[in-house]
Design a protein around this motif. Sequence first.
Motif, PDB file in Angstrom:
ATOM      1  N   ASP A 159      14.636  -4.560  -0.203  1.00 22.55           N
ATOM      2  CA  ASP A 159      14.110  -3.997  -2.075  1.00 22.55           C
ATOM      3  C   ASP A 159      12.993  -3.432  -1.126  1.00 22.55           C
ATOM      4  N   THR A 160      11.929  -4.249  -0.532  1.00 23.28           N
ATOM      5  CA  THR A 160      10.902  -3.193  -0.266  1.00 23.28           C
ATOM      6  C   THR A 160      11.304  -2.244   0.280  1.00 23.28           C
ATOM      7  N   ILE A 161      12.311  -2.157   1.299  1.00 22.94           N
ATOM      8  CA  ILE A 161      12.234  -0.636   2.046  1.00 22.94           C
ATOM      9  C   ILE A 161      12.773   0.410   1.452  1.00 22.94           C
ATOM     10  N   ASN A 162      13.893  -0.275   0.413  1.00 22.34           N
ATOM     11  CA  ASN A 162      14.182   0.380  -0.650  1.00 22.34           C
ATOM     12  C   ASN A 162      13.362   1.327  -1.563  1.00 22.34           C
ATOM     13  N   SER A 163      12.494   0.603  -1.851  1.00 24.37           N
ATOM     14  CA  SER A 163      11.222   0.595  -2.990  1.00 24.37           C
ATOM     15  C   SER A 163      10.846   1.944  -2.468  1.00 24.37           C
ATOM     16  N   SER A 164      10.583   1.753  -1.270  1.00 24.01           N
ATOM     17  CA  SER A 164       8.978   2.506  -0.911  1.00 24.01           C
ATOM     18  C   SER A 164      10.201   3.287   0.430  1.00 24.01           C
ATOM     19  N   SER A 165      11.385   4.159  -0.131  1.00 22.87           N
ATOM     20  CA  SER A 165      11.845   4.636   1.077  1.00 22.87           C
ATOM     21  C   SER A 165      12.240   5.984   0.438  1.00 22.87           C
TER      22      SER A 165
ATOM     23  N   PRO B  28       5.468  -1.556   2.893  1.00 17.80           N
ATOM     24  CA  PRO B  28       5.651  -0.305   1.842  1.00 17.80           C
ATOM     25  C   PRO B  28       4.771   0.207   2.702  1.00 17.80           C
ATOM     26  N   VAL B  29       3.770   0.881   3.283  1.00 15.27           N
ATOM     27  CA  VAL B  29       2.899   1.318   3.874  1.00 15.27           C
ATOM     28  C   VAL B  29       2.927   2.423   4.760  1.00 15.27           C
TER      29      VAL B  29
END
Length: 448
Positions: free
Chosen positions: A171-177, A366-367
């Motif tokens: 979820d974090t990778i997808n929301s940060s991509s 996310p960074v």
Amino acid sequence: MEYLAIVLFVIIFILILRGYPVAFTLGGISVAFAFGVSIFAPEAFQMSTFYLLPARIMGVVNNYVLMAVPLFIFMGIMLEKSGLAESLLETMAMMFGRVRGGLAISVVIVGALLAASTGIVGATVVTMGLISLPTMLKRGYKTELATGVIASSGTLGQIIPPSIVLVLLADTINSSSRGSASVDVGALFSAALLPGLILVGLYILYILIKSFIHKEDAPSIPAEEIAAFRGADFTSKILKVLFLPILLIVLVLGSIFTGIASPTEASAIGAIGATLLTVIQKKFSFKILKEVAQETTKLTSMVFFILLGATTFTLVFRTLGGDAYLQELIMSSNLTPLMFLLLVMVVIFIAGFFIDFIEIVFIIVPVVTPIFNAFGMDMLWVGILLALNLQTSFLTPPFGFALFYLKGVAPDHVKTSQIYRGIIPFIIIQLIIVGVVVFFPEIIFISK
């Protein structure tokens, strides 16, 4: 003014290291910092930007994938209450009793089975610590080996699916991509399976070598005791203890890998299956159901509060231009994609000495995700590497949570220094697996 984003990141990181609550530090400091910047440097941040925050928060709350988190937590805690771990450990110990180090091997295998059916590190470490540590010490196992085996086996739920950390990572990778290639949770589960099993195999190999070289560290169980336990109905005992948990694992993971169910739907199957298993084990009661529901609510609330705080931090960080600044800085430094990956892995490994995996997922990932995307790196591969690295955060002193869990249930004569020494070989094994996946990425695609 992009440097202000880095200042915000550093302030939050320092406050978390000092022990301030993660969720409120992430959200509260981000809002306070943004308010200050909007007054003294309004060209860098406008408070009207926070009009976007409710939509982002509702996006988190309505995220279908994240529904798997409370269901997997419920499944894990319910299985803990079913007495499954105790039955598995007792039976496995007698199956491998004739092998020198067999009791330690049984702990690793039970840890892997619990990882594939619960994924709750704290519950697994505490349960196995209460049941197996006194037995191992009584049978003459060296304290360092016994504690190291229990702590490391208890963290297998971080990498062996269904894993909550893999759900949060996806979820974090997808929301940060920002529209780049997304990572499917089911694909992440599939890719993590083989590295997780290799890790189990290396743990067992280490125990065999250790017990062969230092026979006094891991004695075998006396033959007469094994014979007394096995008796005439040993086969039926094995089937009763192993069949139902393995069936539950097959139903949950099999439905995901074959595409019959999404991870969220499979988590619901797991929650119902764990409840039925507790009923079959004659451990179910409304008191237990209430306890499981309360613990599930507490853990889920903690995860989601941190996630909402991280959402606020990400909004402020990006609005200040932090992600673009870091991306430009990395690109202009002539780092190769592999060098940047190794740098991130080192940073996460060191951060794991001081903060929990959830904080790392919601602050650091996310960074760095936009930079990985800018390099054109396969985020499925990166996600597995991050998950393997995050697993070490439970084991690395001084703040490894698995070590705290184990110390809390260990006999008084077991020293913290012994637990720290015992975990070192297993941390080295985990780093070896990280290196193998870095230089042989086809491993995850074979299992995918």
